[in-house]
Design an enzyme around this catalytic site. Structure first.
Site, mmCIF file in Angstrom:
data_model
loop_
_atom_site.group_PDB
_atom_site.id
_atom_site.type_symbol
_atom_site.label_atom_id
_atom_site.label_comp_id
_atom_site.label_asym_id
_atom_site.label_seq_id
_atom_site.Cartn_x
_atom_site.Cartn_y
_atom_site.Cartn_z
ATOM 1 C CE LYS A 134 -7.215 0.241 6.429
ATOM 2 N NZ LYS A 134 -7.904 0.598 4.796
ATOM 3 C CG ASP A 181 0.169 -2.339 6.064
ATOM 4 O OD1 ASP A 181 -1.375 -2.660 7.027
ATOM 5 O OD2 ASP A 181 -0.028 -2.173 4.866
ATOM 6 C CG HIS A 200 -2.422 1.197 1.173
ATOM 7 N ND1 HIS A 200 -1.406 2.466 1.627
ATOM 8 C CD2 HIS A 200 -3.213 0.574 2.020
ATOM 9 C CE1 HIS A 200 -2.856 2.950 1.978
ATOM 10 N NE2 HIS A 200 -3.832 1.859 1.420
ATOM 11 C CD GLN A 243 -7.328 -4.210 4.457
ATOM 12 O OE1 GLN A 243 -7.863 -5.225 4.959
ATOM 13 N NE2 GLN A 243 -7.088 -3.333 3.541
ATOM 14 C CB CYS A 297 -3.652 2.891 -1.955
ATOM 15 S SG CYS A 297 -4.681 4.378 -1.184
HETATM 16 C C1 LIG Z 1 -3.018 -2.799 3.583
HETATM 17 C C2 LIG Z 1 -2.725 -1.698 4.366
HETATM 18 N N1 LIG Z 1 -1.743 -0.287 4.742
HETATM 19 C C3 LIG Z 1 -2.274 0.406 5.129
HETATM 20 C C4 LIG Z 1 -3.547 0.734 4.381
HETATM 21 C C5 LIG Z 1 -3.713 2.433 5.779
HETATM 22 O O1 LIG Z 1 -4.492 2.566 6.389
HETATM 23 P P1 LIG Z 1 -4.953 3.712 6.604
HETATM 24 O O2 LIG Z 1 -5.625 4.748 5.563
HETATM 25 O O3 LIG Z 1 -6.660 3.889 7.742
HETATM 26 O O4 LIG Z 1 -3.719 4.558 7.210
HETATM 27 C C6 LIG Z 1 -4.157 0.151 4.305
HETATM 28 C C7 LIG Z 1 -6.133 0.868 4.294
HETATM 29 O O5 LIG Z 1 -6.084 1.444 3.199
HETATM 30 C C8 LIG Z 1 -3.958 -1.020 4.223
HETATM 31 O O6 LIG Z 1 -5.034 -1.604 3.160
#
Ligand SMILES: Cc1ncc(COP(=O)(O)O)c(C=O)c1O
Lengths: 408, 134
Positions: free
Chosen positions: A226, A200, A123, A203, A365
């Protein structure tokens, strides 16, 4: 086994209509989850009866608020089996977790010629902060590639991880492919060359049991929104020695022990990293969300999502012209990214929305991932503990109609 | 219920058989831009005649039915217009040409081609017009 009907009754939004007469079918859980009543209630109760600033008052209300706020931190620590709640730093979201580590740990520890190892399925949150750091320090970024099936290709991991690698940061679960990566194995490989390893978990923590001590990772970050919690609250877990040695991220109130006009000394963990009035009600909401999920059992939630994903992948594959990205259901979480030949993903999302079905279309993203696949966008349906096979059937029905409209 | 009128037949027609699709070489100006939200990419090439009117316009790229139909309609509509008219082309007029009601997110798709066209047109020196008007 989960009682899905009972769970659905906990989420008021699932009983609403997207358009008059068209019930909402929410299949965009990977972007953000909906909130169950206990979470909404806890946040409302807090504002109605307990709010004050935390760590700043000797009055009763401030003490109540501080206890609720710090109690939520302890719940989250237990939820991911952190050794101590002082290793749980409150943030706004997972994105801030990467930025905190890049800014604080990274600026103190990364030097010219060092390498940061990421993967090609990250991401943007686990990409851009390291790009900024590498640029500033003259460090190099390297990437573990993914294979055609959306799993990591680990055949060259030995060449990618060297004594130059100071940091290895990767996703526990891809938000596009849904791939569940072998976190423990990757942490071990990183540690074997002396790298600090960051996970990370944006998810993974919402959808499966996660035990930071079993994984043995150095940093791990995720977002409350999430996982049935509110927006505006996220978590960074860190190994104690690392957090202690790190300089602060932001300066201000609460993160200090003593302030002089020209210099200051820092507060203890975790407050050293929490400058200013924090997201109090959001932390409390997340604490309640964690109780809600733990009570149902993360194993049960994961099993339900595997069942739904398996069902969905089979149902989707029967739509003519469909391509599904990522590994088989047994290796992934509740995410189905797909395209339909002859219809752009935006058009898919817009048309199924007319049937009340919320899915996402775009690059999610993860632009480099899509670029490697040679496409600019995918449509993505993502599931959670309340998703039913009936909802998946509705999606598939709707997709057949999309094809008709496009004269396919 | 799918609102089929949303994808008016015209939009699907243009998606199947786009107008002015391709690239122009040589051209008087060319510009390409993407919509970072969704990754749609549109490039527009324009060739002017001796009096400075648009003689030919062509578009290429990748995107949804709305952004592609919009590019077809826009490149058709500007033929014969002066550079000044191109620069002043009102977005309402393009939305009207498209004719179907659009959600906010889709308005961005619909207007990408106009943004690309104007960015290209403003790249041509014309002291009467200010840059960056979107
Ligand atoms: C795998 C992963 N990492 C990081 C994020 C970033 O999360 P946030 O936008 O809540 O900071 C997301 C969410 O879209 C994600 O799916």
């Amino acid at each position: 086994m989960l009682d899905i009907a009972k769970i659905r009754a906990d989420f008021p939004i699932l009983a609403t209509e997207a358009y008059p007469g068209v019930p909402l079918i929410y299949l965009d859980n990977a972007a953000s989850s909906q909130k169950p009543l206990p979470v909404i209630q806890a946040m409302s109760d807090y504002y109605q009866g307990h709010h004050a600033n935390v760590h700043r008052g000797i009055h009763k209300l401030s003490e109540d608020a501080t206890n609720l706020y710090e109690g939520a931190r302890e719940k989250v620590a237990r939820f991911i089996n952190a050794p101590d709640s002082s290793q749980i730093v409150w943030l706004r979201n997972a994105t801030e977790g990467f930025n905190l580590v890049a800014y604080s740990w990274g600026r103190a520890n990364i030097q010219a010629g060092d390498e940061i190892l990421l993967t090609e399925m990250e991401h943007h949150a686990n990409l851009v902060p390291w790009q900024i750091l590498a640029e500033e320090k003259g460090a190099a970024l390297r990437f573990v590639p993914f294979a055609a099936d959306g799993t990591l290709d680990l055949s060259n991991l030995g060449d990618l991880l060297t004594e130059k690698t100071k940091l290895f940061s990767f996703t526990a679960m891809s938000n596009v492919f849904g791939t569940i990566n072998p976190v423990k194995e990757l942490v071990e490989a990183g540690h074997a060359v002396g790298a600090v390893v960051m996970v990370d978990a944006a998810q993974s923590v919402p959808h499966m049991p996660v035990d930071v001590q079993a994984l043995d990772c150095d940093f791990l970050t995720f977002s409350g929104h999430k996982m049935c919690g509110p927006t505006g609250i996220g978590v960074l877990y860190g190994r104690r020695e690392l957090l202690e040695a790190m300089p602060p991220f932001m300066g201000g109130g609460d993160m200090i022990r003593r302030v002089h006009l020209t210099h200051s000394s820092w507060n203890d963990l975790p407050w050293k990293f929490e400058a200013g009035t924090p997201s109090i009600v959001e932390a409390i909401g997340l604490g309640t969300a964690v109780d809600y999920l733990a009570n149902l059992g993360m194993d049960n939630i994961h099993a339900h999502e595997q069942f739904i994903t398996n069902y969905a992948l089979e149902a989707l594959s029967e739509v003519t012209g469909v391509t599904i990205y990522g590994p088989p259901a047994s290796q992934k979480g509740g995410v189905a990214a797909f395209t339909i030949k002859g219809v752009h993903p935006h058009d898919i999302a817009e048309l199924v929305d007319k049937d009340g079905i919320a899915i996402r279309a775009g690059h999610h993203c993860a632009m480099p991932l899509h670029k490697k696949l040679g496409i600019s966008a995918t449509a993505r349906a993502s599931f959670y503990l309340h998703t039913t096979t009936g909802e998946v059937d509705k999606l598939v029905e709707s997709l057949h109609r999309v094809r008709q409209i496009f004269r396919l | 219920m799918l609102d089929e009128s949303f994808y008016r037949e015209q939009i699907i027609d243009l998606y199947e058989s786009p107008l002015n699709h391709g690239e122009l070489d040589p051209h008087d100006f060319s510009y390409e831009e993407d919509n970072p939200l969704c990754g749609d990419v549109i490039r527009i090439d324009v060739r002017l005649d001796d009096e400075g009117h648009v003689a030919e316009a062509a578009w290429s790229g990748d995107g949804c039915a709305i952004s592609q139909a919009s590019a077809s309609l826009l490149t058709e509509e500007i033929k014969g217009k002066t550079l000044a008219e191109v620069k002043a082309f009102p977005k309402e007029e393009l939305l009207e040409l498209i004719g179907v009601p659009l959600s906010m997110a889709r308005v961005k798709c619909a207007l990408l081609s106009l943004k690309v066209l104007k960015s290209g047109a403003y790249g041509i020196p014309d002291k009467n017009v200010m840059r960056n008007q979107d």
